[in-house]
Design a protein around this motif. Sequence first.
Motif, PDB file in Angstrom:
ATOM      1  N   ASN A   1      35.368  42.216  40.469  1.00  0.00           N
ATOM      2  CA  ASN A   1      34.852  40.928  39.925  1.00  0.00           C
ATOM      3  C   ASN A   1      35.559  39.727  39.907  1.00  0.00           C
ATOM      4  OD1 ASN A   1      37.922  40.610  39.089  1.00  0.00           O
ATOM      5  ND2 ASN A   1      37.879  41.123  36.440  1.00  0.00           N
ATOM      6  N   GLY A   2      35.565  38.598  39.128  1.00  0.00           N
ATOM      7  CA  GLY A   2      36.131  37.081  39.409  1.00  0.00           C
ATOM      8  C   GLY A   2      37.104  36.948  40.084  1.00  0.00           C
ATOM      9  N   TYR A   3      37.999  37.685  39.207  1.00  0.00           N
ATOM     10  CA  TYR A   3      39.294  36.776  38.712  1.00  0.00           C
ATOM     11  C   TYR A   3      39.917  36.998  40.489  1.00  0.00           C
ATOM     12  CZ  TYR A   3      43.883  37.497  38.157  1.00  0.00           C
ATOM     13  OH  TYR A   3      45.478  37.390  38.500  1.00  0.00           O
ATOM     14  N   ASN A   4      39.981  38.782  40.878  1.00  0.00           N
ATOM     15  CA  ASN A   4      40.471  39.817  41.573  1.00  0.00           C
ATOM     16  C   ASN A   4      39.743  39.376  43.100  1.00  0.00           C
ATOM     17  OD1 ASN A   4      41.559  41.666  41.907  1.00  0.00           O
ATOM     18  ND2 ASN A   4      40.813  42.710  42.905  1.00  0.00           N
ATOM     19  N   THR A   5      38.897  38.191  42.986  1.00  0.00           N
ATOM     20  CA  THR A   5      38.447  37.815  44.266  1.00  0.00           C
ATOM     21  C   THR A   5      38.787  36.483  44.224  1.00  0.00           C
ATOM     22  OG1 THR A   5      36.826  35.863  43.747  1.00  0.00           O
ATOM     23  CG2 THR A   5      35.551  37.774  44.127  1.00  0.00           C
TER      24      THR A   5
ATOM     25  N   ASP B   1      30.455  33.229  39.553  1.00  0.00           N
ATOM     26  CA  ASP B   1      29.442  33.840  38.565  1.00  0.00           C
ATOM     27  C   ASP B   1      29.779  34.770  38.105  1.00  0.00           C
ATOM     28  OD1 ASP B   1      27.696  32.495  40.402  1.00  0.00           O
ATOM     29  OD2 ASP B   1      27.179  33.680  42.375  1.00  0.00           O
ATOM     30  N   ASP B   2      31.091  35.220  38.309  1.00  0.00           N
ATOM     31  CA  ASP B   2      31.402  35.995  36.681  1.00  0.00           C
ATOM     32  C   ASP B   2      31.999  35.608  35.459  1.00  0.00           C
ATOM     33  OD1 ASP B   2      31.946  39.050  36.161  1.00  0.00           O
ATOM     34  OD2 ASP B   2      34.274  38.442  36.980  1.00  0.00           O
ATOM     35  N   TYR B   3      32.818  34.289  36.149  1.00  0.00           N
ATOM     36  CA  TYR B   3      33.664  34.065  34.875  1.00  0.00           C
ATOM     37  C   TYR B   3      33.162  33.403  34.034  1.00  0.00           C
ATOM     38  CZ  TYR B   3      37.006  30.245  32.554  1.00  0.00           C
ATOM     39  OH  TYR B   3      37.298  29.715  31.843  1.00  0.00           O
ATOM     40  N   LEU B   4      31.487  31.997  34.465  1.00  0.00           N
ATOM     41  CA  LEU B   4      30.810  30.783  33.522  1.00  0.00           C
ATOM     42  C   LEU B   4      30.979  32.140  32.672  1.00  0.00           C
ATOM     43  CD1 LEU B   4      30.277  28.079  36.389  1.00  0.00           C
ATOM     44  CD2 LEU B   4      31.442  28.162  34.407  1.00  0.00           C
TER      45      LEU B   4
END
Length: 514
Positions: free
Chosen positions: A270-274, A302-305
Amino acid sequence: MPEWLKDTIFYEIYPQSFKDTNGDGIGDLNGIIEKLDYVKSLGANALWINPCFDSPFKDAGYDVRDYKKVAPRYGTNEDLIRLFETAHAKGIRVLLDLVPGHTSDTHEWFIQSSKYEENEYSGRYVWTTNAFEGIAGHPYISGMTERYGAYMLNFFASQPALNYGWLNRTEKWMSAVDSPEARATIEALKDIMRFWLDAGCDGFRVDMADSLVKNDDEHKSATAAIWREIRDMLDKDYPEAALVSEWSNPEQAINGGGFHMDFYLDHWHNGYNTLLRDYEANEEDNSFFKAKGKGDIMRFLDDYLPKYKATKDYGYISMFTCNHDTPRPARTLSVQELKLAYAFILTMPGVPFIYYGDETGMKFLDVRSKEGGYHRTGSRTPMQWDDSKNHGFSDCEPKDLYLPVDQSENAPTVSAQENDPESLLNTVRKLTALRHQYEDLQAASSFKPLYAVKETMPFVYERGEMVCAVNPSEGGIKIRLKEFRGKEPVFVIGRAVVENEVLIIGPQSFAVFA
Ligand code: GLC
Ligand code: CA
């Protein structure tokens, strides 16, 4: 929506490992009370305390035996109430950890529920009708009780699932979500919440909040409906109380369930992990904050927004440095990289959480599992306060410690970093002070990426009228953006200046412009 959340920075305390005041080798509530001034000095103004209730500790307290009783190893209910009062006097709120999906299999409800004779608690947990009948698609246990039937697990073997009913019912033994037994579980949950809210707590972090109704639909709408009902109770009777969910689907949790905040957890890919923990999911660790500069902010955005846009009018996404289930960020990030990562987390919208010890860069230790911690145990070791015995955590014999302290020569401590203005600890303090100073940097102010290009540094984003820029890479960068016009840096890590519309940002640097 409680107004206070706008300017709140949480500090998560794992009570076992924060401060031991009676020399038994395990942290306690008096230890937390003793360190409240430290919490305040950090700029945190709210706590989340992991479960501190009576438990056999097969899952570090997430296996509750009595929701209304503080575990004797941490103190008494009176100590907890004194903690609320002392914290409040210092402007610090306190969230407890609510485990609604399961109890310990030693909880009195489960003992009653396991009995052959039907009784008030027979329907409190999920049971099949016969011991030879399992629960398709879910873990269950049979053969352990006098009651005929198998019971469903919500997590470990010691954690039977409480019965909130099934949305899609395919077997006779599946309760409906509006059945008397499912309703009774909801009322029992509300009763526990009222008990601690009346005693002075400020809300709850909710464990596995998405796990209540079984065979729920893809939006988890039946589970969300329960939380919506609970939010209505809070709005009516405890409007200042706050709920943060372990759900990691903010649209479901916030828009659906009415949670004030939802954690953006470290799910692989997921976005946070990146951002902080790209390893294991990929062959190479290209976390955004790594100095080699091969991270990609778009993997995060792309995941967070979409999540941010869908939820920003209803509640907050909570980012954390780490938690008790997650490898500490210092496992792979250097001190400088941590500074940038924390600067980012503490200037993003939503309500941020700092995990105890991350502010000094405590390491992820290679220790053996304790109380169901397994691979998570390395993030749960005692807080390192100073250079005295057991790093000031406890004056017990080292062999009696709940978990070993970091023995390495360069183990970070609060005292060693206290007087160095550039230390990680003092950088965190400057960042929290900055966030408290500028409403633009707080939970509710707008967020907009201004310069976010695939596999390219830096990342520049707008918060309200302010602009933040971060360049984790080892090379200096110049970019022109009209939003920089007339702006001056108000906070810098590393080097950054603006000349007309041009940002000149040094290697591994971060800055906020106003
Ligand atoms: C949550 C907790 C975790 C616990 C589990 C079961 O994920 O954070 O520590 O083991 O739920 O309650
Ligand atoms: Ca103790």
